[in-house]
Design a protein around this motif. Structure first.
Motif, short mmCIF file in Angstrom:
data_model
loop_
_atom_site.label_atom_id
_atom_site.label_comp_id
_atom_site.label_asym_id
_atom_site.label_seq_id
_atom_site.Cartn_x
_atom_site.Cartn_y
_atom_site.Cartn_z
N GLY A 166 5.43 -8.81 15.39
CA GLY A 166 4.65 -7.84 15.83
C GLY A 166 5.12 -7.25 16.56
N LEU A 167 4.53 -5.90 16.12
CA LEU A 167 5.20 -4.12 16.54
C LEU A 167 4.29 -3.75 16.70
N LEU A 168 3.83 -2.69 17.98
CA LEU A 168 2.57 -2.09 18.87
C LEU A 168 3.33 -0.47 18.47
N VAL A 169 3.86 -0.03 17.87
CA VAL A 169 4.18 1.31 18.45
C VAL A 169 5.92 1.46 18.95
N GLY A 170 6.74 1.58 18.45
CA GLY A 170 8.42 1.34 19.06
C GLY A 170 8.48 2.05 20.40
N GLU A 191 -2.29 5.05 -10.46
CA GLU A 191 -1.90 6.35 -10.05
C GLU A 191 -1.14 6.49 -8.60
N LYS A 192 -1.30 5.94 -8.09
CA LYS A 192 -0.85 6.09 -6.70
C LYS A 192 1.01 5.19 -6.73
N LEU A 193 1.01 4.41 -7.09
CA LEU A 193 1.69 3.32 -8.39
C LEU A 193 2.91 3.95 -9.20
N ASN A 253 -0.25 -3.74 -8.96
CA ASN A 253 -1.70 -3.48 -8.50
C ASN A 253 -1.75 -4.45 -7.88
N TYR A 254 -3.06 -4.52 -6.61
CA TYR A 254 -3.04 -6.13 -5.82
C TYR A 254 -4.68 -6.24 -6.09
N ARG A 255 -4.94 -5.19 -6.55
CA ARG A 255 -7.23 -5.40 -7.80
C ARG A 255 -6.63 -6.02 -8.69
N THR A 313 2.99 -2.09 -3.98
CA THR A 313 1.94 -3.00 -3.94
C THR A 313 0.98 -1.90 -3.83
N SER A 314 -0.23 -1.55 -4.76
CA SER A 314 -0.83 -0.55 -4.32
C SER A 314 -2.80 -0.98 -5.27
N SER A 315 -3.73 -0.67 -4.75
CA SER A 315 -4.75 -1.01 -5.26
C SER A 315 -4.81 0.25 -6.39
N GLY A 347 0.84 -1.45 -0.04
CA GLY A 347 -0.07 -0.04 -0.04
C GLY A 347 1.08 1.10 -0.22
N THR A 348 0.36 2.46 -0.13
CA THR A 348 0.89 3.80 -0.44
C THR A 348 0.74 5.07 0.10
N GLY A 349 0.19 4.28 2.78
CA GLY A 349 -0.15 4.81 3.05
C GLY A 349 0.82 5.92 3.71
N GLY A 350 0.58 6.40 5.05
CA GLY A 350 1.41 7.08 6.14
C GLY A 350 2.98 6.15 6.39
N VAL A 351 2.31 5.12 7.04
CA VAL A 351 3.18 3.35 7.21
C VAL A 351 4.71 3.48 6.67
N SER A 352 3.19 2.75 5.05
CA SER A 352 4.32 2.32 4.07
C SER A 352 5.18 3.46 3.15
N SER A 406 -11.58 8.08 2.63
CA SER A 406 -11.75 8.36 1.72
C SER A 406 -11.05 7.49 0.12
N ASN A 407 -9.38 7.06 0.80
CA ASN A 407 -8.34 6.79 0.66
C ASN A 407 -6.98 6.95 -1.21
N ARG A 408 -8.08 8.36 -0.86
CA ARG A 408 -7.74 8.77 -1.99
C ARG A 408 -5.87 9.89 -1.54
N1 LIG Z 1 2.30 -1.21 15.12
C1 LIG Z 1 2.01 0.18 14.98
O1 LIG Z 1 2.97 0.72 15.63
C2 LIG Z 1 1.17 1.16 14.19
C3 LIG Z 1 1.73 2.45 13.74
C4 LIG Z 1 1.45 2.94 13.08
C5 LIG Z 1 -0.14 1.99 11.90
N2 LIG Z 1 -0.31 0.85 12.04
C6 LIG Z 1 -1.09 0.63 11.25
O2 LIG Z 1 -0.34 0.13 9.26
C7 LIG Z 1 -1.89 0.30 9.19
C8 LIG Z 1 -0.69 0.99 8.10
O3 LIG Z 1 -1.43 2.36 9.01
P1 LIG Z 1 -1.41 3.90 7.63
O4 LIG Z 1 -1.29 5.11 8.77
O5 LIG Z 1 0.33 3.86 6.94
O6 LIG Z 1 -2.95 3.87 6.85
P2 LIG Z 1 -2.52 4.83 6.21
O7 LIG Z 1 -2.23 5.49 5.45
O8 LIG Z 1 -4.66 5.07 5.81
O9 LIG Z 1 -2.91 3.69 4.28
C9 LIG Z 1 -3.33 2.80 4.28
C10 LIG Z 1 -3.29 2.70 2.92
O10 LIG Z 1 -2.80 0.81 2.91
C11 LIG Z 1 -3.10 0.38 1.37
N3 LIG Z 1 -4.14 -0.84 1.79
C12 LIG Z 1 -5.85 -0.42 2.72
N4 LIG Z 1 -6.23 -2.00 2.79
C13 LIG Z 1 -4.85 -3.04 1.82
C14 LIG Z 1 -5.18 -4.13 2.23
N5 LIG Z 1 -6.31 -4.72 2.17
N6 LIG Z 1 -4.28 -4.54 1.15
C15 LIG Z 1 -2.77 -4.04 1.07
N7 LIG Z 1 -3.14 -2.61 1.54
C16 LIG Z 1 -3.72 -2.35 1.85
C17 LIG Z 1 -3.81 1.37 0.96
O11 LIG Z 1 -2.77 1.74 0.15
P3 LIG Z 1 -3.48 1.93 -0.98
O12 LIG Z 1 -4.48 2.94 -1.41
O13 LIG Z 1 -2.11 2.46 -2.24
O14 LIG Z 1 -4.03 0.29 -1.83
C18 LIG Z 1 -3.72 2.34 1.67
O15 LIG Z 1 -3.82 3.87 1.58
C19 LIG Z 1 -3.29 0.88 9.89
O16 LIG Z 1 -3.84 -0.87 10.32
C20 LIG Z 1 -2.37 1.24 10.87
O17 LIG Z 1 -3.44 1.25 12.31
C21 LIG Z 1 1.01 0.32 13.15
#
Ligand SMILES: NC(=O)c1ccc[n+]([C@@H]2O[C@H](COP(=O)([O-])OP(=O)(O)OC[C@H]3O[C@@H](n4cnc5c(N)ncnc54)[C@H](OP(=O)(O)O)[C@@H]3O)[C@@H](O)[C@H]2O)c1
Length: 173
Positions: free
Chosen positions: A119-123, A32-34, A47-49, A27-29, A5-10, A162-164
């Motif tokens: 597994g990791l929940l906040v470092g 354009e994001k790719l 494109n995973y879709r 990977t992304s849905s 995906g292309t969110g904040g973490v990735s 909205s996932n934009r």
């Molecule tokens: N463990 C931790 O410490 C920690 C810290 C921060 C966040 N998180 C978690 O990490 C995840 C991502 O956070 P984020 O802030 O990056 O979220 P985000 O900015 O909302 O990004 C989500 C992106 O993930 C992709 N995605 C959604 N569903 C998917 C699927 N089924 N398969 C593959 N990709 C998918 C989409 O990318 P495309 O639109 O490109 O497809 C979407 O834009 C969340 O679950 C969040 O709770 C965990």
């Protein structure tokens, strides 16, 4: 490294991986994001879709070796494909669970490939300091898609839903 995906973490993971000299598959849905992630340094795009069996595609892209590391944010919905994508002895950092929280996981893949899942929940604070040092050393700046005033926090969440976006959504404080 494989980044989902292309969110904040990735996107941050992509930036750190490129700074460390890794070859990164994203990977992304959305095509354009790719394209945007290609500009940010991604080497290979899926494109995973359009490609449901993207784990196999990662293997093909790596001459059947598989990815050394997977940044796993999909959770149970994507874990099986991530395990297919990982190399023998590979590492999967389980960070998020964006998809269905329950799903089938092929345990024999885990065994047969000697995979490590972390597994990791906040470092820790130490992790944070190390990250800040890495940011200063590399000059990486976070990719901020949009920012909202604090009072409009609900709009920020609606925008996220909205996932934009690509990368991070920030609040001005
Ligand atoms: N463990 C931790 O410490 C920690 C810290 C921060 C966040 N998180 C978690 O990490 C995840 C991502 O956070 P984020 O802030 O990056 O979220 P985000 O900015 O909302 O990004 C989500 C992106 O993930 C992709 N995605 C959604 N569903 C998917 C699927 N089924 N398969 C593959 N990709 C998918 C989409 O990318 P495309 O639109 O490109 O497809 C979407 O834009 C969340 O679950 C969040 O709770 C965990």
């Amino acid at each position: 490294m494989l980044v989902l995906g292309t969110g904040g973490v990735s996107v941050f993971a992509l930036q750190f991986a490129k700074a460390a000299g890794a070859r990164v598959i994203v990977t992304s849905s959305s095509d354009e994001k790719l394209a945007r992630l290609k500009e940010l340094g991604a080497d290979e795009l899926i494109n995973y879709r359009k490609t449901a069996q993207w784990g196999e595609t990662v293997r093909e892209m790596t001459d059947s070796a598989g990815a050394d590391h997977v940044i796993e944010v999909g959770g149970a919905a994507t874990l099986d494909q991530s395990m297919t994508a990982a190399r023998v002895g590979g590492h999967i950092a389980v960070i998020g669970s964006l998809g269905n929280p329950t799903g089938l996981v092929t345990v024999t893949q885990l065994l047969r490939k000697h995979l490590r899942l972390t597994g990791l929940l906040v470092g820790s604070r130490r992790h944070q300091l190390d990250m800040v040092r890495a940011l200063n050393a590399t000059g990486i700046r976070p990719v901020i898609d949009r920012h909202f005033p604090l009072e409009a926090m609900a709009d920020a969440f609606r925008y996220q839903a909205s996932n934009r976006h690509v990368g991070k959504i920030a609040l001005d404080i």
